[in-house]
Structures are given as structure tokens and as C-alpha cells.
Design a protein around this motif. Sequence first.
Motif, PDB file in Angstrom:
ATOM      1  N   ASN A  20       0.817  -1.147  -0.119  1.00 48.79           N
ATOM      2  CA  ASN A  20      -0.044  -0.024  -0.045  1.00 48.79           C
ATOM      3  C   ASN A  20       0.833   1.261   0.123  1.00 48.79           C
ATOM      4  OD1 ASN A  20      -1.898   1.927   0.332  1.00 48.79           O
ATOM      5  ND2 ASN A  20      -3.185   0.780   1.730  1.00 48.79           N
ATOM      6  N   LYS A  21       1.492   1.513  -1.021  1.00 49.65           N
ATOM      7  CA  LYS A  21       2.223   2.499  -1.242  1.00 49.65           C
ATOM      8  C   LYS A  21       1.845   4.025  -1.353  1.00 49.65           C
ATOM      9  CE  LYS A  21       5.971   0.122  -3.737  1.00 49.65           C
ATOM     10  NZ  LYS A  21       5.255  -1.290  -3.501  1.00 49.65           N
ATOM     11  N   GLN A  22       0.385   4.047  -1.713  1.00 51.15           N
ATOM     12  CA  GLN A  22      -0.236   5.310  -1.432  1.00 51.15           C
ATOM     13  C   GLN A  22      -0.314   5.758  -0.160  1.00 51.15           C
ATOM     14  OE1 GLN A  22      -1.657   7.529  -4.065  1.00 51.15           O
ATOM     15  NE2 GLN A  22      -1.698   8.783  -2.254  1.00 51.15           N
ATOM     16  N   ARG A  23      -0.853   4.989   0.775  1.00 51.45           N
ATOM     17  CA  ARG A  23      -1.149   5.075   2.291  1.00 51.45           C
ATOM     18  C   ARG A  23       0.532   5.353   2.995  1.00 51.45           C
ATOM     19  NH1 ARG A  23      -3.916   5.394   6.671  1.00 51.45           N
ATOM     20  NH2 ARG A  23      -3.084   4.681   8.762  1.00 51.45           N
ATOM     21  N   ALA A  24       1.506   4.720   2.591  1.00 50.30           N
ATOM     22  CA  ALA A  24       2.821   5.104   3.026  1.00 50.30           C
ATOM     23  C   ALA A  24       3.170   6.520   2.655  1.00 50.30           C
ATOM     24  CB  ALA A  24       4.180   3.945   2.591  1.00 50.30           C
TER      25      ALA A  24
END
Length: 340
Positions: A296-300
Motif C-alpha cells: 500500500n504505497k499510497q498510504r505510506a
Amino acid sequence: MSKVVTFGEIMLRLSTERHLRFSQAKTFAATYGGGEFNVAVSLANYGVPVEFITRLPDNEIGACATKEMRKFNLESKHVVYGGDRLGIYYLETGAGTRGSKVVYDRSNSSMATIEKGTIDWETVLKDVTWFHWSGITPAISASAAEVCLEAVQAAHKLGVTISSDLNYRSKLWQYGKEPKEVMPELLKYSNIILGDIDTALFMLGKDKVDPNYQNETSLPVLYDQIFNVCPNLQTVATTLRYSVSASHQRIGGVLYDGKTICHADIKEVTPVVDRVGSGDAFMGGLIYGLLKDRNNKQRALNIAVAACCLKHTISGDYNLITLDEIEKLLNGDASGKVSR
């Protein structure tokens, strides 16, 4: 949660108070700081087990720095002692249209005089999941660059995830080497890099980006230039900073994983209490987000931007923000109301 190790120099920070100029100051506020140390403190605040590796003078000031690590629940069992002094930096905090100023006093510090073989990296990195370094360490001396290379090579051999913040500081590269002569060998082991495209290409000895080529559709092509020379790279992130004034910043972020571009919305940050360390706060948030969910790179990225924004409200180098405060900002609560 998996253990993280960061490696770099902790310094004594002497800052003017109440936005005074150096020439006006009669006293300086004494705290500690340093890029990789700041990242470690952020992660410890989020509940991540962290060990900070550095070299300190074997005197009372070095002992105070060790106590500062323990104060923030950082492991320090592999800290090495030697050398003559702790590095210092002086900070004049700007306001409005007057920017802040930094003066370094770190020549011949304990970290600058560290030598190869001083640290047993295979022991340090045993059972470690993540190793973090920044471009500051190889900038302070040739020997520090050699030890940093020892560290990333050991981490790579052991299958440890490696992250690096480019952190270009023009005032530090003074020992006869340019970044392009040192950084490519270090960055080829990195899995996650934080930095803008121009700085990355500069450090890798590549041509600067044509200003006419910077647009939404060209970003993957530009980032791919970094991927092409960093064979272990998985993710590149860039902090977007629009400086309206020293007291008003606009912060966002971009992340690219070789396939997809992620964007974080721009947030207004005003008034700014202390901008120093905000990039380290971004890095700490990014590492935490990727540790929690690598997919979940967007949340990171969102966590990283929120952490960076909130750091601007904290005096001192490190980000003393909680996960609850980050979640509030992510959920749209930027009211700053009193919690009773």
C-alpha cells in the motif's frame, strides 16, 4: 514489528531562540539532532524497534548523546567510542521572508574520523529487517563514506531492505570527492530512495532534467533514469515543498515504484515552528508505512507527508508526533483543537 537500524552522525544542535540572528544571540538552546538519528526517533515514536549506530567521543558530551538515544528508546549497544569531539551545528531560525541559516562545526568529529573495520556490520544487522542511511554520512569524510559502503554491502548480502535519503548538503562535500564519485556505488544497493530527480541524477553523474520535460506524463520516464542505474531499486519518493516563506510551507509528495505514480495532496503548513528535520520526518513516515504494508504505497506516502507537515509544528530536530496525530491529519482534522 521488524527491527530497523539507522547509521549516521548525531550532533549537538545550538540554535538561536525567538528567531534571533546569530549576532543578537546571548545564549543558544542546546539539543541534539542529525538526519539518520531523527529518522530513528520517529520510528521509535511509532513503536518500531530501532537501533542507532554511530561513533561518539568517549567523554561527557558523548555520554550525553548516548543518554539522548536512550531517552527515545533507541538501542545503543553497538555504538562505538573514539575520536576527539562531537560534531556541532549552529542554527539561526528564520521567519517570514528571512530564511534559516546553518553553520557546521563537525570537522574531525568522531564520526568524520571513523575507519573501516570499526563496526562489525554482520553482527549489527543480524535479525534486522531494514537499514537506513543518508547522503550526509558519505559527505563528511572519505573514511565515513567507506564505512557506509561496508554497511550497505553487508545489509545487501544479508537480504536487509536498504533505504537512503539523498540529503545533498553542498557545505559538507569538502574532502576532495564529488557526490558522483562516491554515491553511485552506494546507491546501487538501495531499495528505497528519497530525493528529487535533479539531486538523484546529479549524485549519479547524469545530466540534469530539461525544465521543459517536467510534467505529469514524463515523471515515470525521468524516474526510470534512476532505476536504470540502481539495479536493486524498488521505490523512489520525492517530497514536494513549495516555500511561500520561512513561516509558510506547502507540502506534498510523489512516489514511483517502477509501474505506478502515487501523489499525496498538497497541505498548507503555517505558521512554521521549526522546519529542520521535516525531511527526516517524511523518511520516518515512509519507512513506517512501507513496514506496515509494503503493497500500500499510497498510504505510506500519505503517512510520510502528514508526518512531514506535523514536524513543522515541533521545535527541535526530531519529530515527536504520535500515530494518532498522523491519523487525525490523514482523516482531515487539521483544526489543532485542544484535546481534553
